[in-house]
Motif scaffolding. Structure first.
Motif, PDB file in Angstrom:
ATOM      1  N   PRO A 595       0.831  -1.210   0.000  1.00 33.54           N
ATOM      2  CA  PRO A 595       0.000   0.000   0.000  1.00 33.54           C
ATOM      3  C   PRO A 595       0.862   1.257   0.000  1.00 33.54           C
ATOM      4  CG  PRO A 595      -0.791  -1.583   1.627  1.00 33.54           C
ATOM      5  CD  PRO A 595       0.524  -2.111   1.125  1.00 33.54           C
ATOM      6  N   ALA A 596       0.387   2.297  -0.651  1.00 35.11           N
ATOM      7  CA  ALA A 596       1.176   3.522  -0.822  1.00 35.11           C
ATOM      8  C   ALA A 596       1.671   4.069   0.503  1.00 35.11           C
ATOM      9  CB  ALA A 596       0.347   4.573  -1.562  1.00 35.11           C
ATOM     10  N   GLU A 597       0.836   4.013   1.535  1.00 34.27           N
ATOM     11  CA  GLU A 597       1.236   4.585   2.817  1.00 34.27           C
ATOM     12  C   GLU A 597       2.307   3.753   3.522  1.00 34.27           C
ATOM     13  OE1 GLU A 597      -2.356   1.924   3.485  1.00 34.27           O
ATOM     14  OE2 GLU A 597      -1.726   3.456   2.036  1.00 34.27           O
ATOM     15  N   ALA A 598       2.499   2.501   3.080  1.00 34.50           N
ATOM     16  CA  ALA A 598       3.502   1.636   3.706  1.00 34.50           C
ATOM     17  C   ALA A 598       4.813   1.609   2.932  1.00 34.50           C
ATOM     18  CB  ALA A 598       2.948   0.210   3.847  1.00 34.50           C
ATOM     19  N   VAL A 599       4.861   2.294   1.784  1.00 31.53           N
ATOM     20  CA  VAL A 599       6.050   2.210   0.933  1.00 31.53           C
ATOM     21  C   VAL A 599       7.265   2.841   1.593  1.00 31.53           C
ATOM     22  CG1 VAL A 599       7.085   3.079  -1.197  1.00 31.53           C
ATOM     23  CG2 VAL A 599       4.858   1.963  -1.268  1.00 31.53           C
ATOM     24  N   ARG A 600       7.112   4.048   2.127  1.00 29.59           N
ATOM     25  CA  ARG A 600       8.283   4.739   2.683  1.00 29.59           C
ATOM     26  C   ARG A 600       8.909   3.956   3.840  1.00 29.59           C
ATOM     27  NH1 ARG A 600      10.322  10.186   2.721  1.00 29.59           N
ATOM     28  NH2 ARG A 600      11.549  10.572   4.605  1.00 29.59           N
TER      29      ARG A 600
END
Length: 809
Positions: A595-600
């Motif tokens: 998920p985008a929010e977990a990428v960083r």
């Protein structure tokens, strides 16, 4: 208009005894075109036919000595009044290109030198000279070239005369070859020549890469000769052509192109700086692959594009086999198992899947054929041939191959011809094997189950017969001590592995077959806990392949997979596995599954993992793989700029040198995290002074995390006539998994403008497809791709979009 199957069959039935005599004027590339005179001899039983010639100007045509005015629509010259033996002469000016599809021109920023080379392929010969552009109208080709007197010119045949003052070169007439495999390379090449086995050999590179060619020449010569001698032992047919030139060329779209007697490689295979061993191994595999094509593709050529596998699957299989057996690069299947085979499963699960050998009618035109140059035709075909060899036995396989090559030398074939040769050499049912393996799409699953006393049972879900090795291990205390290995034939009936109760098992441990492996819970848990204790790197590669596939199929949560990477990658000792895991994780898992929010936070965890691997590595080769990984993930500006300042990496045992592309990877990462502005990138570009610097700077500038940088990058990528390499560099920098919010407007821009960009041609359409947004996409964005894909005119781009959708959904 792409040539259709029906048109090709009609023309092949009417036209025969074709020959070409080419005269090219390459003396003034600055004007943007070149001069062409081509004499075409042929016999025609029909009253009309057509030649292909793309976008030519000043066209003058004579037929049997009479000037005629054929209908010319910019792609086809329509000839009438035929019947018998004829000679057509076409005099024209033909455009030079910068996209690698045709007569490609390149000016080297390192020294200002210009190179003009013809890179052909399907539907591309017509972009260089008037011809019957189809495989089954093979013809001898004579060639004369006038070029800058300071240039060297190489082509398919030996040089028969050279006037240095006039810059005039003539070449021996070739054996009958498909026009798609004709080549000429002109420019101030740095050349290294020698003779071997009675033939002239050579390697060529741009003048600015002279030091790199000299650095690697002994290795390149040794690899070339070892592969050549090994093929001489394997094949009854001798080398079909009168010379063997190889050239590292700028702008090549493919990794390499197997043009008879003169193979061209993209010059990224000759990098500046340190060349890691795994890159040498990859290059050797490509050398062996392209040399195999002298027999599979050039000596014997497919009739129509449904049999792409007859060339590419064989070359892919032989490339790995011969590079290991002859050139001395061990464990090449480790890389195959974790890269190309994984990509084949991925391709085979999409809506675009197709049999390795589809029916001819399923490839209705050349544009459709272009989409089948994929990991099914290459890697799945390779794996299928490996299974065929396992099933038939190597001696029988080679007997069949040699019968096939001898029977059809300088001709055209279909699957039926190859199967007939296998049948003649074997008492096994090759027809049934081909129907099961080559005429059906998808892949089988080999499932490990346990009966009541924990004895493992292998069950096949699918339709193909499999012969494979299965290994067992003692999992007590997480040791994974090797026990037994057995060869199993698995078909409709399950196979019970007697005496193996409670053992950890790994089917297909030697990569003998092509099938997804579904391990039982106990075996999967044992590998997840103790993978590093498996001594055999190929066994570890097979396990990593299962984890990759588990994430793809959503059987494994991506965050659970990342946990496996965190635990096991720092201790991995095989560089090919490290490289594959890093590449698969960054290029596929992060943009497609996390998920985008977990990428960083995932990137930060990966950077810490790679740093741990660098600290634990005991060889420079392994250290370099982790440096490459850190160069794509680290957020430590001081670390990265320190590497640049040192032009390498300092570690406890000394200093690790690197290669130019890796330095540019560091610059691009600095730019992406805000640690390098435009002035910094420009200083690096000036420091480099080569095409690597031009492309590296383009990528780094596009990576900067600002709206202005992204706007400038998009403008550069969509500039009219943008060169293929520059487009690829800019779009590689544009997309960044950590910049998903910033990039949202450019996803829409891509969807709006990509279809128009893809109209430029097949190769550029592939580049546009490869530039699909490499970021996490929302459901709404994926729906937009789905809605627009059906209206895309380019079948190549449409296929790329549909593949991307299937990968993500």
């Amino acid at each position: 208009m792409s040539l259709t199957l029906d048109e090709a069959r009609t023309r092949a039935a009417a036209v025969s005894e074709v020959s070409y005599d080419l005269d090219l004027d390459l003396t003034d590339p600055a004007r943007g075109d070149f001069g062409l005179v081509v004499r075409i001899g042929f016999t025609c039983s029909a009253a009309t036919t057509f030649l292909e010639l793309t976008a030519a100007t000043d066209v003058v045509v004579t037929l049997d000595g009479r000037t005629v005015d054929p209908a010319y629509d910019g792609r086809r010259l329509h000839l009438a009044g035929l019947g018998g033996t004829h000679e057509v002469v076409v005099d024209a000016r033909v455009p030079l290109v910068t996209d690698g599809d045709g007569m490609h021109t390149f000016t080297d920023p390192a020294d200002g030198a210009t190179y003009v080379s013809a890179y052909l392929g399907m539907d591309v010969a017509q972009k260089v000279f008037a011809c019957f552009d189809q495989n089954d109208l093979k013809a001898p080709v004579s060639l004369a070239v006038t070029a800058d007197p300071s240039w060297t010119v190489v082509a398919n045949g030996r040089v028969t005369s050279h006037d240095p003052a006039a810059g005039r070169w003539t070449f021996a007439t070739t054996k009958p070859i498909p026009v798609a495999m004709w080549v000429v390379c002109a420019g101030p090449w740095h050349s290294r020549r020698w003779e071997h086995a009675g033939l002239p050999f050579a390697w060529h590179a741009r003048a600015s890469l002279a030091a790199e060619l000299d650095r690697d020449f002994d290795e390149l010569r040794r690899t070339t000769q070892a592969c050549f001698d090994h093929y001489a032992e394997l094949f009854a047919e001798p080398m079909p052509f009168d010379s063997y030139e190889q050239a590292f060329v700028p702008g090549q779209n493919w990794g390499a192109l197997e043009t008879p007697g003169c193979v061209t490689y993209r010059d990224e295979y000759l990098p500046r700086g340190v060349l890691p061993e795994r890159m040498r191994a990859s290059r050797a595999t490509t050398i062996a692959h392209e040399m195999a094509h002298m027999w599979f593709g050039d000596l014997v050529t497919m009739t129509w594009w449904e049999d792409t596998w007859l060339q590419e699957s064989f070359a892919d299989y032989m490339g790995y086999r011969v590079a290991e057996a002859a050139a001395g690069y061990p464990h090449l299947l480790v890389g195959f198992e974790t890269t190309r085979k994984v990509a084949a499963y991925r391709a085979d699960a999409r809506r675009s899947t197709h049999p390795v050998a589809p029916a001819a009618e399923d490839v209705p035109d050349v544009d459709a054929a272009a989409t089948n140059f994929d990991m099914i035709s290459y890697a799945k075909g390779n794996a299928s041939l490996r299974q065929l060899v396992t099933w038939l036995g190597d001696e029988t396989f080679l007997d069949g191959v040699n019968g096939y090559l001898s029977r059809h030398a300088f001709g055209n074939t279909t699957l039926a011809d190859f199967v007939a040769a296998l049948d003649a050499a074997s008492d096994r049912d090759a027809v049934a094997w081909a129907d099961a393996w080559l005429r059906t799409s998808g892949f089988d699953t080999i499932r490990v189950e346990r009966d009541a006393d924990a004895t493992p049972v292998l069950r096949r879900l699918g339709s193909r017969p499999h012969r494979l090795r299965v290994a067992s291990y003692d999992g007590a205390g997480g040791a994974l001590t090797p026990l037994d290995t057995v060869v199993v034939d698995l078909a409709d009936e399950p196979v019970r592995l007697e005496g193996w109760a409670g053992r950890v098992v790994l089917p297909n441990v030697g990569s003998e077959t092509y099938a997804q492996v579904d391990l039982d819970e106990a075996s999967m848990a044992a590998f997840a806990d103790g993978l590093g204790r498996l001594e055999d790197p190929l066994a570890r590669a097979v396990v990593w392949g299962q984890w990759f596939d588990g994430v793809r199929t959503r059987r494994i949560d991506p965050l659970a997979y990342l946990d496996v990477v965190t635990r096991h990658l720092p201790g991995e000792t095989h560089p090919m596995i490290v490289t594959s895991v890093v590449s698969r994780t960054l290029a596929s898992v992060l943009p497609e599954r996390v998920p985008a929010e977990a990428v960083r936070p995932a990137v930060d965890d990966l950077a810490a993992t790679f740093a741990a691997g660098l600290g634990a590595a005991t060889t420079d080769e392994l250290r370099l793989t982790f440096v490459e990984a850190l160069a794509s993930t680290s957020r430590d500006v001081d670390l990265l700029t320190g590497w640049l300042d040192a032009d390498g990496v300092e570690h406890g045992d000394g200093r690790l040198a690197w290669y130019a592309a890796l330095r540019w990877r560091v610059v691009a990462r600095l730019a992406a995290i805000g640690g390098a502005d435009a002035a910094f990138v420009e200083a690096e570009r000036r420091r480099d002074g080569t095409v690597d610097g031009e492309l590296g700077a383009a990528r780094a500038l596009a990576a900067r995390p600002t709206r202005e940088a992204k706007e400038a990058a998009w403008a550069a990528a969509t500039e009219p006539g943008v060169a293929n390499r520059r487009f690829g560099a800019v779009t590689a920098g544009l997309w960044d998994v950590e910049q998903v919010d910033l990039l949202a407007p450019f996803v829409d821009r891509y969807l709006d403008e990509a279809p128009g960009l893809a109209e430029r041609g097949q190769a550029f359409a592939q580049a546009v497809g490869h530039a699909f947004p490499a970021v996490a996409l929302s459901t709404a964005q994926l729906d937009a791709v789905e809605a627009r894909a059906g209206d895309v005119r380019s079948s190549i781009l449409r296929r790329a979009w549909e593949d991307a959708l299937d990968d993500r959904r």
